[in-house]
Design a protein around this motif. Sequence first.
Motif, PDB file in Angstrom:
ATOM      1  N   SER A   4       0.828  -1.207   0.000  1.00  0.00           N
ATOM      2  CA  SER A   4       0.000   0.000   0.000  1.00  0.00           C
ATOM      3  C   SER A   4       0.865   1.261   0.000  1.00  0.00           C
ATOM      4  O   SER A   4       0.470   2.290  -0.535  1.00  0.00           O
ATOM      5  CB  SER A   4      -0.934  -0.006   1.217  1.00  0.00           C
ATOM      6  OG  SER A   4      -0.203   0.218   2.419  1.00  0.00           O
ATOM      7  N   LEU A   5       2.063   1.182   0.650  1.00  0.00           N
ATOM      8  CA  LEU A   5       2.975   2.331   0.618  1.00  0.00           C
ATOM      9  C   LEU A   5       3.392   2.653  -0.800  1.00  0.00           C
ATOM     10  O   LEU A   5       3.451   3.824  -1.200  1.00  0.00           O
ATOM     11  CB  LEU A   5       4.214   2.041   1.480  1.00  0.00           C
ATOM     12  CG  LEU A   5       3.987   1.826   2.986  1.00  0.00           C
ATOM     13  CD1 LEU A   5       5.314   1.578   3.683  1.00  0.00           C
ATOM     14  CD2 LEU A   5       3.263   3.019   3.615  1.00  0.00           C
ATOM     15  N   LEU A   6       3.664   1.586  -1.571  1.00  0.00           N
ATOM     16  CA  LEU A   6       4.024   1.802  -2.981  1.00  0.00           C
ATOM     17  C   LEU A   6       2.842   2.368  -3.757  1.00  0.00           C
ATOM     18  O   LEU A   6       2.975   3.332  -4.512  1.00  0.00           O
ATOM     19  CB  LEU A   6       4.470   0.483  -3.610  1.00  0.00           C
ATOM     20  CG  LEU A   6       5.895   0.009  -3.295  1.00  0.00           C
ATOM     21  CD1 LEU A   6       6.127  -1.371  -3.876  1.00  0.00           C
ATOM     22  CD2 LEU A   6       6.930   0.979  -3.832  1.00  0.00           C
ATOM     23  N   LYS A   7       1.663   1.746  -3.571  1.00  0.00           N
ATOM     24  CA  LYS A   7       0.489   2.146  -4.339  1.00  0.00           C
ATOM     25  C   LYS A   7       0.087   3.578  -4.039  1.00  0.00           C
ATOM     26  O   LYS A   7      -0.332   4.320  -4.936  1.00  0.00           O
ATOM     27  CB  LYS A   7      -0.656   1.182  -4.025  1.00  0.00           C
ATOM     28  CG  LYS A   7      -1.903   1.432  -4.842  1.00  0.00           C
ATOM     29  CD  LYS A   7      -2.958   0.387  -4.548  1.00  0.00           C
ATOM     30  CE  LYS A   7      -4.208   0.649  -5.375  1.00  0.00           C
ATOM     31  NZ  LYS A   7      -5.258  -0.363  -5.093  1.00  0.00           N
ATOM     32  N   GLU A   8       0.186   3.983  -2.774  1.00  0.00           N
ATOM     33  CA  GLU A   8      -0.225   5.325  -2.389  1.00  0.00           C
ATOM     34  C   GLU A   8       0.862   6.372  -2.607  1.00  0.00           C
ATOM     35  O   GLU A   8       0.688   7.543  -2.295  1.00  0.00           O
ATOM     36  CB  GLU A   8      -0.627   5.324  -0.914  1.00  0.00           C
ATOM     37  CG  GLU A   8      -1.850   4.455  -0.625  1.00  0.00           C
ATOM     38  CD  GLU A   8      -2.090   4.235   0.858  1.00  0.00           C
ATOM     39  OE1 GLU A   8      -2.959   3.439   1.200  1.00  0.00           O
ATOM     40  OE2 GLU A   8      -1.371   4.866   1.671  1.00  0.00           O
TER      41      GLU A   8
ATOM     42  N   LEU B  99       6.381   6.005  -0.964  1.00  0.00           N
ATOM     43  CA  LEU B  99       7.796   5.662  -1.073  1.00  0.00           C
ATOM     44  C   LEU B  99       8.469   6.376  -2.247  1.00  0.00           C
ATOM     45  O   LEU B  99       9.612   6.063  -2.587  1.00  0.00           O
ATOM     46  CB  LEU B  99       7.948   4.139  -1.217  1.00  0.00           C
ATOM     47  CG  LEU B  99       7.365   3.305  -0.078  1.00  0.00           C
ATOM     48  CD1 LEU B  99       7.621   1.837  -0.309  1.00  0.00           C
ATOM     49  CD2 LEU B  99       7.944   3.736   1.260  1.00  0.00           C
ATOM     50  N   ARG B 100       7.760   7.259  -2.882  1.00  0.00           N
ATOM     51  CA  ARG B 100       8.362   8.019  -3.976  1.00  0.00           C
ATOM     52  C   ARG B 100       9.359   9.027  -3.407  1.00  0.00           C
ATOM     53  O   ARG B 100       9.170   9.563  -2.312  1.00  0.00           O
ATOM     54  CB  ARG B 100       7.275   8.715  -4.782  1.00  0.00           C
ATOM     55  CG  ARG B 100       6.287   7.729  -5.411  1.00  0.00           C
ATOM     56  CD  ARG B 100       5.163   8.423  -6.132  1.00  0.00           C
ATOM     57  NE  ARG B 100       5.642   9.069  -7.343  1.00  0.00           N
ATOM     58  CZ  ARG B 100       4.858   9.752  -8.174  1.00  0.00           C
ATOM     59  NH1 ARG B 100       3.581   9.901  -7.903  1.00  0.00           N
ATOM     60  NH2 ARG B 100       5.362  10.309  -9.261  1.00  0.00           N
ATOM     61  N   GLN B 101      10.410   9.255  -4.166  1.00  0.00           N
ATOM     62  CA  GLN B 101      11.478  10.146  -3.715  1.00  0.00           C
ATOM     63  C   GLN B 101      10.972  11.592  -3.614  1.00  0.00           C
ATOM     64  O   GLN B 101      10.327  12.106  -4.535  1.00  0.00           O
ATOM     65  CB  GLN B 101      12.655  10.083  -4.695  1.00  0.00           C
ATOM     66  CG  GLN B 101      13.346   8.730  -4.742  1.00  0.00           C
ATOM     67  CD  GLN B 101      14.137   8.475  -3.476  1.00  0.00           C
ATOM     68  OE1 GLN B 101      14.700   9.397  -2.886  1.00  0.00           O
ATOM     69  NE2 GLN B 101      14.163   7.218  -3.046  1.00  0.00           N
TER      70      GLN B 101
END
Length: 568
Positions: free
Chosen positions: A245-249, A252-254
């Motif tokens: 979910s961290l990736l999807k939301e 975790l983007r820079q």
Amino acid sequence: MTTRSEKCCVICQAREIRKEANNWCCDCGEGLCLDCHDIHVNSKLSNNHDTIPIESYNQLPSSIARIVNYCEAHKMKYENYCQYHDKDCCPACIAVDHKSCTNIMLLQDVINKVKTSASLNTTESNVKDLQSNIDHILADRQQNLDIINEERQRYQNEITQVRTKVNVYLNTLEQKILKELDTAQNKIKKDTKNLITELLEKMKVANTLAEEIVAIKKYATEYQVYIGSKLIENKVEKEANYLRSLLKEGKLRQSRIQLIMNGKLSNIESIIGTFGTVETKIGETSIVLKRRENKQAQIMSNIPNIDNIKISYARQIKLPSSRFWSWIFKSFELQGIIVLPDGKIILADSYYKRLLVVYNDGKMEKSIACATIGNGPFGITCLEKNLVAISTSRGIQIVNHQTGTIVGNVPTNGECRGIAYNKGALICWVRSIGIEYIQLSNFSTKTLVQIKENTDRLGISVYRNRIYATDYSNDAVSCYTLEGKKLWQFKNESVLKFPRGIAVDNNSNVYVAAYKCVICLSSDGKKFEKKLSAKEGLYDPSALHFDHIKNDLIVADKDQPVFVYHIS
């Protein structure tokens, strides 16, 4: 039931004698002293109970220690396992809830050697992956903070160089822009530190799961390992879903701070309204989560890799037909086949536009007329309850095979051929469009694989988050992810001609009905073997189905018969 904190023998306690428990009966959920333990294990009623030293019991995680081999509903011990419902059963459960289930196993056979099973190893590996993913994310977040700090310092130096030219005049503007930088930086730091705090808590959970794995491998009974590993795997999946979910939301983007300087600052006489603007740039994530495929059918599957597969003839199903009319007209044109949970077989006969429901001995139960507009039915797939979906040249029909009625229609923008059901959605070949995903809840449609050429692509099978498809016109078999990314394609004109039906076994080996043969492909599409041919009686194989419970491959010749082979 005795709690973990109570270390007295329950039997002695019932006689108002207080004696320390030295052993624990996992079936009864009670502590036993040495004397009572000897009687317990030698009694006819309890000599098959699992007992462990009280020290081992105290080492178990509380969630595992509470597991007992006991049916609360019927007050009996679990003795069997229903493969279809994936449930443990006591004798009463079988009589009440599993009367029509044909695949009941002895529970002892299911849990035998479960401590060394691939299932537990997979769960342990997934826990380690979870720990590794959290470590990776923590390091990435810290690196991001370091980069932000460097960028912050670089921009401050640039600001200071400009400020020396304008000094007092620009002091106010300098403070304003620094405040904006601080605000942007603090927001990123706050968000990142909050995320790090969450991740540290997740790491604690992962560490606890790892400790539980070690504990149950050392101290738990086979049944506790069997149930406990499922509980732990569910927890692992929950935590892994959090990371996904961290990736999807986009968490975790820079993150970056960007300062756009005002060009007029080089000239102190210019009228300057602002020192610049501060922006936060969100870049691409550098995180790739490690996660092994969910292991399906672990208990039922004992199929080796392609090199060691053995196919043994089991039986032949000959469908009844009119001897007189078969001289003039076709008897059948079998294009699709499935096996229902109760063992019955449904065949899609496109020549007479019907579904044939037969028992596994070949006796006909019923024929269901499918009033399709155009041609079909071609492919068939099992939905929930008593429903199946069939593909036709004008779309998809939903059929209740119990009542023999058509209960719904799903139009497609082209001729629909191969069809498969997966988690509330239909995945199918549509001519001149490609592979389409149709959500049954609202009939929304999206194209996973776009193929505009007007060619025949006949077979679809979905297994373990992979789509396998045959390309009749181009003599090919392809494998895709559920998102439509092509993983591999197999083409070999010497063995693979006019592929139609396709099925996948419990080890992801792929079976393809081709010209006068059935070939088997390895899970990566790199190896192949011709497994069945005309010498086994196959003259025009058209449809395949793999029974994942019985490990049976069912092959239908276009004009019948239907062959059943056991895979081992």
